[in-house]
Design an enzyme around this catalytic site. Structure first.
Site, short mmCIF file in Angstrom:
data_model
loop_
_atom_site.label_atom_id
_atom_site.label_comp_id
_atom_site.label_asym_id
_atom_site.label_seq_id
_atom_site.Cartn_x
_atom_site.Cartn_y
_atom_site.Cartn_z
N LYS A 196 0.87 -1.15 -0.10
CA LYS A 196 0.04 -0.08 -0.27
C LYS A 196 0.87 1.28 0.13
O LYS A 196 1.73 1.33 0.95
CB LYS A 196 -0.98 0.02 1.35
N LYS A 249 -2.14 -1.46 -4.07
CA LYS A 249 -3.11 -0.29 -3.84
C LYS A 249 -2.14 0.99 -4.01
O LYS A 249 -1.19 0.99 -2.89
CB LYS A 249 -3.87 -0.44 -2.49
#
Ligand code: PBG
Ligand code: ZN
Length: 324
Positions: A196, A249
């Protein structure tokens, strides 16, 4: 000797039927996950200005959206909570009667076929908006693990199929796996937000989840956008700690990471098309600069083509309607 050229790629592009026959990548509704923002009350629906069609809803309204998604064969939902009360350590996160916990119970009762994933993080619940507890202005990694464990156990008790830690603390997957196993939740799966990034594309989400940090930013725990090797390392670590599924992400600006992580781990991989990616497509379409449906499908197919098995997207319902 045959005439030049022997191979003409255009032959297979002549008709829609031929193109469909040789198409390499498909996007199926069952591969899509719809994020939902749940808050207390009944009959509540608060639109998020920067995310057309997205709203904070109470559980009764959330069920309507989830039912709509299920009827379109969308594979699952990802729940975020907006608590009534925030404090320094985010104690509402493990309230068994909080919006997420209520939503999980309602979903498992009314739509048992839909996969229910809960986002596990502190930023929606802390008064300062960081993803963990602060000590001397920094997020304290190991102290945060205990809170993430409490939150995960509360989601598991409510009946979540999958818990998805998005905080980026070191060692959180291992801590959560151990606690789930010790408390009779060996069957609760973990989808780790393993790679992330500290992205510029989370702005609209922070409006939706009311989780903007009051000071500083998240660069001390989310990944530097320049790094690719580190994404593989982070993902391997989470797999060693017990992650069942992993994640990249955002998705669109990180297609190379999706491709590498899939190739190097072979694990079930989710990619999260985040709020800013969604907002950019909408904003350009609103100005008439791009076609919304085509840009949406192209972005999602690109994420699948890069190697994602699962695509988490605010477009889930609209895309499901347009899957071939
Ligand atoms: C919470 C969390 C965020 C997103 C998912 N979980 C925000 C953040 O890290 O600031 C972003 C999702 C999106 O932008 O759509 N940690
Ligand atoms: Zn967070």
């Amino acid at each position: 000797m045959s005439s030049f050229p022997a191979y003409r790629p255009r032959r297979l592009r002549r008709t829609a039927a031929l193109r469909k026959l040789v198409r390499e990548t498909v996007l199926a509704p069952s591969q899509l996950v719809l994020p939902l923002f749940v808050r207390a009350g009944t009959g509540v629906r608060v639109p998020v200005a920067s995310m057309p069609g997205v709203a904070q809803t109470s559980v009764d309204e959330m069920i309507k959206d989830a039912r709509d998604a299920a009827s379109l064969s969308v594979g699952g939902v990802l729940l975020f909570g907006i608590p009534e009360h925030k404090d320094e350590e985010g104690s509402s996160a493990w309230d068994d009667n909080g919006p997420v916990q209520e939503a999980v119970r309602a979903l498992k009762r009314e739509l048992p076929e839909l996969v229910v994933i809960t986002d596990v993080c502190m930023c929606e619940y802390t008064s300062h908006g960081h993803c963990g507890v602060l000590r001397d202005g920094e997020v304290d990694n190991d102290a945060t693990l205990e809170l993430l464990v409490k939150e995960s156990l509360s989601h598991a008790r409510a009946g979540a199929d999958v818990v998805a830690p998005s905080d980026m603390m070191d060692g959180r997957v291992g801590a959560i796996r151990r606690a789930l196993d010790e408390n009779g939740f060996a069957q609760t799966a973990i989808l780790s937000y393993s790679a992330k990034y500290a992205s510029a594309c989370y702005g609209p989400f922070r409006e939706a989840a009311e989780s903007t940090p009051q000071s500083g930013d998240r660069r001390g725990y989310q990944m530097d956008v320049a790094n690719a090797e580190e994404a593989v390392r982070e993902t391997r670590l989470d797999i060693e700690e017990g992650a069942d599924m992993v994640m990249v992400k955002p998705a669109g600006p990180f297609l190379d990471i999706i491709s590498r992580v899939k190739a190097e781990t072979g694990y079930p991989l989710a990619a999260y098309q985040v709020s800013g990616e969604f907002a950019m497509i909408h904003a350009a379409a609103e100005r008439g600069w791009i076609d919304l449906d085509r840009a949406m499908m192209e972005s999602l197919l690109g994420i699948r083509r890069a190697g994602a098995d699962i695509v988490i997207t605010y477009f889930a319902r609209e895309a499901a309607k347009r899957c071939p």
